[in-house]
Design an enzyme around this catalytic site. Structure first.
Site, mmCIF file in Angstrom:
data_model
loop_
_atom_site.group_PDB
_atom_site.id
_atom_site.type_symbol
_atom_site.label_atom_id
_atom_site.label_comp_id
_atom_site.label_asym_id
_atom_site.label_seq_id
_atom_site.Cartn_x
_atom_site.Cartn_y
_atom_site.Cartn_z
ATOM 1 N N ASP A 261 0.607 -1.210 0.039
ATOM 2 C CA ASP A 261 -0.032 -0.211 -0.004
ATOM 3 C C ASP A 261 0.777 1.168 0.009
ATOM 4 O O ASP A 261 2.073 1.343 0.297
ATOM 5 C CB ASP A 261 -0.634 0.007 1.225
ATOM 6 C CG ASP A 261 -2.197 0.793 0.840
ATOM 7 O OD1 ASP A 261 -2.137 1.649 -0.224
ATOM 8 O OD2 ASP A 261 -3.389 0.562 1.406
HETATM 9 C C1 BGC Z 1 -5.197 3.172 0.131
HETATM 10 C C2 BGC Z 1 -5.493 2.149 -0.948
HETATM 11 C C3 BGC Z 1 -5.231 2.755 -2.246
HETATM 12 C C4 BGC Z 1 -3.909 3.298 -2.587
HETATM 13 C C5 BGC Z 1 -3.603 4.059 -3.777
HETATM 14 C C6 BGC Z 1 -3.842 3.887 0.128
HETATM 15 O O1 BGC Z 1 -3.853 5.141 0.740
HETATM 16 O O2 BGC Z 1 -5.132 2.489 1.451
HETATM 17 O O3 BGC Z 1 -6.579 1.570 -0.880
HETATM 18 O O4 BGC Z 1 -5.277 1.810 -3.215
HETATM 19 O O5 BGC Z 1 -3.520 4.296 -1.378
HETATM 20 O O6 BGC Z 1 -4.325 5.085 -3.968
#
Ligand code: BGC
Length: 721
Positions: A261
């Site tokens: 993530d």
């Molecule tokens: C979130 C994810 C997301 C990623 C990319 C993160 O902060 O937890 O769910 O896919 O950002 O935008």
């Protein structure tokens, strides 16, 4: 297969360490910001091969420009992988995850994902960071809005449908996206529902509640998995080798890509398990993470980790191979420009909006309908539409909206105007969503004065749920309660019915609102066609079909709240003070999981279960008769729960094992059939391995998890001869 393997092997042999680490890096553009850190000059880094994957870039032209740099300027010409959060749509928004879960409709789940994939792939996207599969039983957690609700069985069915929808039959096709199952795992179990907090739960709950959806996604062939930000009992998921390499890869057989993530590898330092970026990178790679999203840890940390002997080149090559294999599977080597071919035909967009309208109507749950307040009589001429969500097109989008422009969303006001062009519609918002000002209440009451029915649109703003949006209160924000009370008071004096349309990204604890409303619709966030879909339901053009995928608490103190609790040794039925109950609120939710009304009136009878006893290989047939005693055609949903009454481990009082729907005209009667493979009755025994135990199983069938409404039969499980 062999040809493609040798292409990848040949490439890996030619790659420098920098180029390898580039393939293990995903960097964001600043066009769209979805996290707390920003990246550098994307174009230069793509051209040099230092970055091999990007996120938050979209639009055919922009993607093509960047892709050209990767393919034509970088030394090895390896195509870029472009990812985006296409969570519930790209430009056309379908209802948010929790709303979609309310449809209990696998074809709807797959279809909206397919449409989102089509739309996003035309804008150059090859990967979506979806589906979000985190079971959530604590509505304080804002990300409840993105997921499947409280039930692991629903989550698993949703996982299969979404993977099928996003990826299609052939991942290489120009309209398919690689799906990313997230956030592995138990993210919904964060302490006190607080975003990014630690989770600490039993291995049984992990395996029974939080893992099944990911297992289902893997079985459905999901291309990638994203670990959660959180730590589980002290081990951050980003460095959790037992759950990533062990459980996911070895036990579940996942061979796809593990993508971190946003900046979560860097955050291993804040977690307190890595001293610097070098250690953080080493921990993540050792745990099995292939791609570093936005931490720059692999690029900047792995060279030193190699030197320190913390990781090996073999481990790096394995990760690079998985990235290149996915690019190969997506058809990027054969034609890096096959996605992003530009605008779709207007007819495709119009058809998709129509679908979004139909889906939205199927995702809005009618929680209450006293005296058949809804649908509105066709004779109603004077309507009042009040509340801060009545004319709020941007809010209809929910917490992720990719390329959906605010002004392309249909507000309730716009939807009602279109549906009832001859009605006199008085509109006033009354109060803002969150502000404390109350000056607008008087004008709102004036708007309601002569109305034959009042539609009160209240709730949360779109960004009050989603990432980084936990709440400690589950009530209406700002002065919306004051507005509602004033409207109820005046309407009560005049005998005007009040229909509440409640927008939220979680179940709210608003028993007072439910009590006073004549009709109550949980609209969640319905997406682009919100207003039209709501008007379709209010006017009776469509009958509501949705059911709530989460229990609605009466009070915050009941949280975490879910139907599948284990029976207590001192159940609240006993006529004694020494029972498992609250002194000040019933144990039962305000609205049970599965609750949802239609414009029909359904009565279930004659539950039959055959055969009377079953062994592991059998399929049990569960049948129930349904009659529509109401005056309107409608579709009923029938749920099948089980309860293993006597087992070596105490089992939940109810577990969902199926559902089915039936559409019936007034007076019509039909039979619903719910096949139940006996292997579904296996559970994890004392050693946490699946067991099939002979004995009695209760089968409970009915319209929701409210036990008082369920028909019950028993079946005997027998060991194989
Ligand atoms: C979130 C994810 C997301 C990623 C990319 C993160 O902060 O937890 O769910 O896919 O950002 O935008």
């Amino acid at each position: 297969m062999f040809a493609c393997m040798s292409r990848i092997d040949a490439l890996i042999r030619r790659m420098t360490l920098t180029e390898k680490l580039g393939q293990l890096t995903m960097s964001a553009s600043t066009e769209l910001v979805t996290g707390p850190v920003l990246a550098g000059d994307l174009a230069a880094e793509v051209g040099s091969g230092a970055v091999g994957n990007v996120l938050n870039v979209h639009g055919a032209e922009r993607v093509r420009r960047l892709q050209r740099m990767a393919v034509e300027e970088s030394r090895l010409g390896i195509p870029l992988l472009v990812g985006l959060d296409v969570i519930h749509g790209y430009r056309t928004l379908f209802p948010v995850g929790l709303a979609e879960a309310s449809a209990f409709d696998v074809e709807l789940w797959a279809r909206s994902a397919r449409e989102a994939a089509r739309e996003a792939s035309h804008a150059g996207i090859a990967m979506t960071f979806a589906p979000m599969l985190d079971v959530a039983r604590d509505p304080r957690w804002g990300r409840s809005v993105e997921g499947p609700g409280e039930d692991p069985w629903v989550a698993a069915r949703l996982a299969e449908a979404k993977v099928r929808g996003f990826q299609g039959e052939d991942l290489a096709a120009g309209e398919s996206l690689a799906a990313v199952a997230k956030h592995y795992c138990a993210y919904g179990a964060v302490t006190a529902g607080r975003e990014y907090a630690s989770a600490d739960l039993s291995e049984r709950t992990l395996l029974e509640v939080h893992l099944p959806a990911f297992a289902a996604a893997v079985a459905a062939g999901v291309a990638a998995v994203m670990p959660a930000f959180i730590d589980l009992a002290g081990v951050p998921m980003t460095a959790n080798a037992p759950l990533l390499r062990g459980r996911l890869r070895e036990r579940l057989g996942f061979q796809g890509l593990l993508i971190s993530d946003y900046n979560s590898i860097g955050e291993l330092i804040q977690h307190g398990v890595a001293a610097d970026l070098v250690e953080a990178a080493a921990l993540a790679l050792q745990a099995g993470i292939d791609v570093d999203m936005m931490a720059g840890a692999y690029r900047h940390g792995l060279p030193a980790a190699l030197q320190r002997g913390l990781v090996s080149m073999t481990l790096i090559d394995e990760a690079v191979r998985r990235v290149l294999t996915l690019k190969e599977r997506l058809g990027l080597f054969d034609d890096p420009y096959r996605r992003g071919r530009g605008a779709e035909a207007p007819a495709s967009l119009a058809g998709r909006r129509e679908l979004a309208r139909r889906d939205a109507a199927r995702c809005i749950v009618m929680l209450k309908n006293r005296n058949a307040t809804l649908p509105l009589a066709s004779t109603v001429q004077r309507l009042a539409l009040v509340g801060p969500l009545a004319d709020a097109p941007g809010q209809m989008r929910g917490s992720w909206w990719a390329a959906a422009e605010e002004l392309e969303q249909v507000s309730v006001l716009a939807g009602l105007r279109a549906a009832l062009p001859r009605a006199q519609l008085q509109h006033a918002s009354g109060v803002a969503i969150e502000d404390e000002g109350t000056a607008g209440i008087v004008p709102a009451l004036r708007a309601c004065q002569d109305a034959e029915a009042i539609i009160l649109c209240v709730g949360e703003g779109a960004l009050m749920s989603g990432e980084a949006a936990s709440r400690a209160h589950l009530d209406l924000p700002g002065q919306q309660r004051a507005l509602s009370e004033a409207v109820f008071q005046q309407a009560g004096e005049r005998g005007t019915p009040v229909i509440v349309v409640l927008f939220s990204g979680r179940p709210l604890a608003v028993p007072w609102l439910a009590e006073r409303a004549d009709a109550l619709l949980a609209a969640w966030f319905p997406g682009s066609e919100a207003g039209h879909a709501i008007a379709d339901l209010l006017t009776g053009r469509r009958s509501p079909t949705a059911r709530t995928p989460v229990s609605w608490p009466r009070a915050l103190g009941q949280v975490p709240i879910f139907y599948a609790q284990r029976p207590s040794g001192r159940p609240p039925v006993a006529d004694t003070a020494y029972a498992s109950r609250y002194l000040d609120v019933p144990n039962e939710p305000l609205y049970a999981f599965g609750h949802g009304l239609t414009y029909g009136q359904f009565v279930l009878s004659n539950l039959r279960v055959t055969p009377a006893s079953a062994s592991l290989a059998d399929t049990i047939e569960v049948r129930v008769d349904v009659v529509n005693e109401g005056a309107r055609a409608a579709e009923e949903t029938v749920f099948l729960f089980i309860h293993d009454v006597l087992a070596s481990v105490a089992r939940p009082a109810m577990e969902l094992k199926g559902w089915s729907r039936i559409e019936l005209s007034p007076g019509e009667r039909g039979t619903v059939c719910l096949p139940l493979p006996a292997r579904e009755l296996c559970f994890l025994g004392a050693q946490l391995e699946p067991v099939f135990e002979p004995g009695q199983i209760e089968l409970l069938v009915g319209p929701s998890a409210d036990r008082s409404q369920l028909l019950v039969e028993r079946i005997r499980l027998i060991a194989d001869a």
